[in-house]
Design a protein around this motif. Structure first.
Motif, mmCIF file in Angstrom:
data_model
loop_
_atom_site.group_PDB
_atom_site.id
_atom_site.type_symbol
_atom_site.label_atom_id
_atom_site.label_comp_id
_atom_site.label_asym_id
_atom_site.label_seq_id
_atom_site.Cartn_x
_atom_site.Cartn_y
_atom_site.Cartn_z
ATOM 1 N N LEU A 51 -0.480 7.590 -9.442
ATOM 2 C CA LEU A 51 -1.443 6.111 -9.463
ATOM 3 C C LEU A 51 -1.424 6.099 -8.143
ATOM 4 C CD1 LEU A 51 -1.982 3.837 -11.218
ATOM 5 C CD2 LEU A 51 0.442 3.081 -11.376
ATOM 6 N N LEU A 52 -0.823 5.967 -7.238
ATOM 7 C CA LEU A 52 -0.698 5.922 -5.718
ATOM 8 C C LEU A 52 -2.202 6.222 -5.255
ATOM 9 C CD1 LEU A 52 2.470 5.628 -4.467
ATOM 10 C CD2 LEU A 52 1.421 3.648 -5.217
ATOM 11 N N VAL A 53 -2.671 7.297 -5.941
ATOM 12 C CA VAL A 53 -4.035 8.200 -5.528
ATOM 13 C C VAL A 53 -4.949 7.142 -5.496
ATOM 14 C CG1 VAL A 53 -5.192 10.258 -5.857
ATOM 15 C CG2 VAL A 53 -3.263 10.459 -5.395
ATOM 16 N N ARG A 54 -4.822 6.022 -6.135
ATOM 17 C CA ARG A 54 -6.064 5.405 -6.094
ATOM 18 C C ARG A 54 -5.585 3.814 -5.540
ATOM 19 N NH1 ARG A 54 -9.681 2.309 -6.488
ATOM 20 N NH2 ARG A 54 -10.336 0.947 -8.179
ATOM 21 N N TYR A 55 -4.260 3.330 -5.213
ATOM 22 C CA TYR A 55 -4.059 1.934 -4.278
ATOM 23 C C TYR A 55 -2.871 3.225 -3.298
ATOM 24 C CZ TYR A 55 -5.761 0.624 -8.940
ATOM 25 O OH TYR A 55 -6.077 0.079 -9.743
ATOM 26 N N PRO A 56 -3.888 3.824 -2.365
ATOM 27 C CA PRO A 56 -2.641 4.010 -1.003
ATOM 28 C C PRO A 56 -2.398 3.416 0.046
ATOM 29 C CG PRO A 56 -4.528 5.288 -1.080
ATOM 30 C CD PRO A 56 -5.233 4.047 -1.995
ATOM 31 N N SER A 57 -2.189 2.323 -0.309
ATOM 32 C CA SER A 57 -1.461 1.450 0.315
ATOM 33 C C SER A 57 -0.619 1.637 2.264
ATOM 34 C CB SER A 57 -1.769 -0.497 0.377
ATOM 35 O OG SER A 57 -0.502 -0.414 -0.560
ATOM 36 N N ARG A 58 -0.587 1.609 2.744
ATOM 37 C CA ARG A 58 0.914 1.611 3.458
ATOM 38 C C ARG A 58 2.155 1.494 2.658
ATOM 39 N NH1 ARG A 58 0.978 5.622 7.660
ATOM 40 N NH2 ARG A 58 2.248 4.275 8.691
ATOM 41 N N GLN A 59 2.372 0.355 2.328
ATOM 42 C CA GLN A 59 3.191 0.037 1.380
ATOM 43 C C GLN A 59 3.929 0.458 0.322
ATOM 44 O OE1 GLN A 59 2.983 -4.610 1.015
ATOM 45 N NE2 GLN A 59 4.670 -4.838 0.149
ATOM 46 N N ASN A 60 2.342 0.554 -0.408
ATOM 47 C CA ASN A 60 3.147 1.236 -1.716
ATOM 48 C C ASN A 60 3.415 2.606 -1.367
ATOM 49 O OD1 ASN A 60 1.827 -0.858 -3.164
ATOM 50 N ND2 ASN A 60 0.033 0.370 -3.596
ATOM 51 N N VAL A 61 2.926 3.530 -0.319
ATOM 52 C CA VAL A 61 3.522 4.829 -0.064
ATOM 53 C C VAL A 61 4.743 4.951 0.271
ATOM 54 C CG1 VAL A 61 3.181 7.090 1.094
ATOM 55 C CG2 VAL A 61 1.219 5.559 -0.018
ATOM 56 N N TYR A 62 4.680 3.588 0.894
ATOM 57 C CA TYR A 62 5.838 3.738 1.888
ATOM 58 C C TYR A 62 7.423 3.774 0.722
ATOM 59 C CZ TYR A 62 10.359 1.874 3.881
ATOM 60 O OH TYR A 62 11.555 1.491 4.664
ATOM 61 N N MET A 63 6.784 2.657 0.122
ATOM 62 C CA MET A 63 8.028 2.218 -1.160
ATOM 63 C C MET A 63 8.309 2.914 -2.148
ATOM 64 S SD MET A 63 7.207 -1.928 -2.035
ATOM 65 C CE MET A 63 8.520 -1.550 -3.185
ATOM 66 N N MET A 64 7.333 4.307 -2.391
ATOM 67 C CA MET A 64 7.708 5.107 -3.786
ATOM 68 C C MET A 64 7.987 6.258 -2.369
ATOM 69 S SD MET A 64 7.605 5.856 -6.385
ATOM 70 C CE MET A 64 8.432 7.593 -7.348
ATOM 71 N N THR A 65 7.907 6.207 -1.785
ATOM 72 C CA THR A 65 8.279 7.951 -1.259
ATOM 73 C C THR A 65 9.575 7.396 -0.746
ATOM 74 O OG1 THR A 65 7.050 7.528 1.207
ATOM 75 C CG2 THR A 65 5.859 8.826 -0.119
#
Length: 183
Positions: free
Chosen positions: A149-163
């Motif tokens: 899902l983050l491929v669609r919404y790859p903000s730095r914040q989203n990616v940081y949280m999920m990774t």
């Protein structure tokens, strides 16, 4: 997790740190839950060593070894995604992390099918084995879907949280794997 993003965030703007507390609360709660399950497993191993040895003898060992490599590779892709400053590279790395997680899920389900009746046994080992590995499998499946899902919404914040959470899932497996299959 914030789903709306600005162009500045997508293109590698500074990582928001307002959600750091949430990430660490989630991470530590996951580690506590799995820690309790692993502690129960170790306790059962001490109390009923013959039962645990018999249960381990029925498990396949090659698939979990391959799955460890798959999950670590997926974690590497997640780390790459978190470090990328361009949206395209971040998206490609997120796809790699998600694909690795889905491969882990497929291999684990295949492992379960090979173990068959062992998993349905009415003993403490089988119950704890299924509870721990099934709970972890659910986390990997959900995490893989969120990474996709983050491929669609790859903000730095989203990616940081999920990774960050993805790495916690890796850590759990790296502890669970030798405890369940070999110790």
């Amino acid at each position: 997790m914030t789903v709306t993003t600005t162009r500045h965030e997508l293109e590698g703007g500074s990582r928001a740190t307002g959600d750091d507390l949430l990430v660490w609360i989630l991470s530590w709660s996951e580690l506590a839950a799995f820690g309790a399950l692993l502690s129960a497993f170790v306790a059962v191993s001490w109390i009923h060593p013959e039962e645990v040895a018999a249960g381990r003898a029925n498990l396949h060992h090659l698939i979990p070894i391959v799955n460890t490599v798959v999950l670590l590779t997926s974690g590497w892709f997640a780390a790459v995604a978190d470090s990328q400053t361009t949206v395209l590279r971040r998206r490609i790395a997120l796809l790699g992390a998600s694909a690795g997680g889905m491969l882990f899920v497929a291999l684990k389900i295949h492992e379960y099918s090979l173990e068959g009746a062992t998993l349905l046994a009415d003993d403490t080992f089988s119950t704890l084995y299924m509870l721990m590995t099934g709970f972890h499998l659910a986390h990997v499946l959900f995490g893989s879907l969120v990474l996709a899902l983050l491929v669609r919404y790859p903000s730095r914040q989203n990616v940081y949280m999920m990774t960050t959470l993805w790495h916690v899932i890796d850590i759990v497996w790296l502890v669970m794997f030798p405890v369940v299959y070999f110790l």
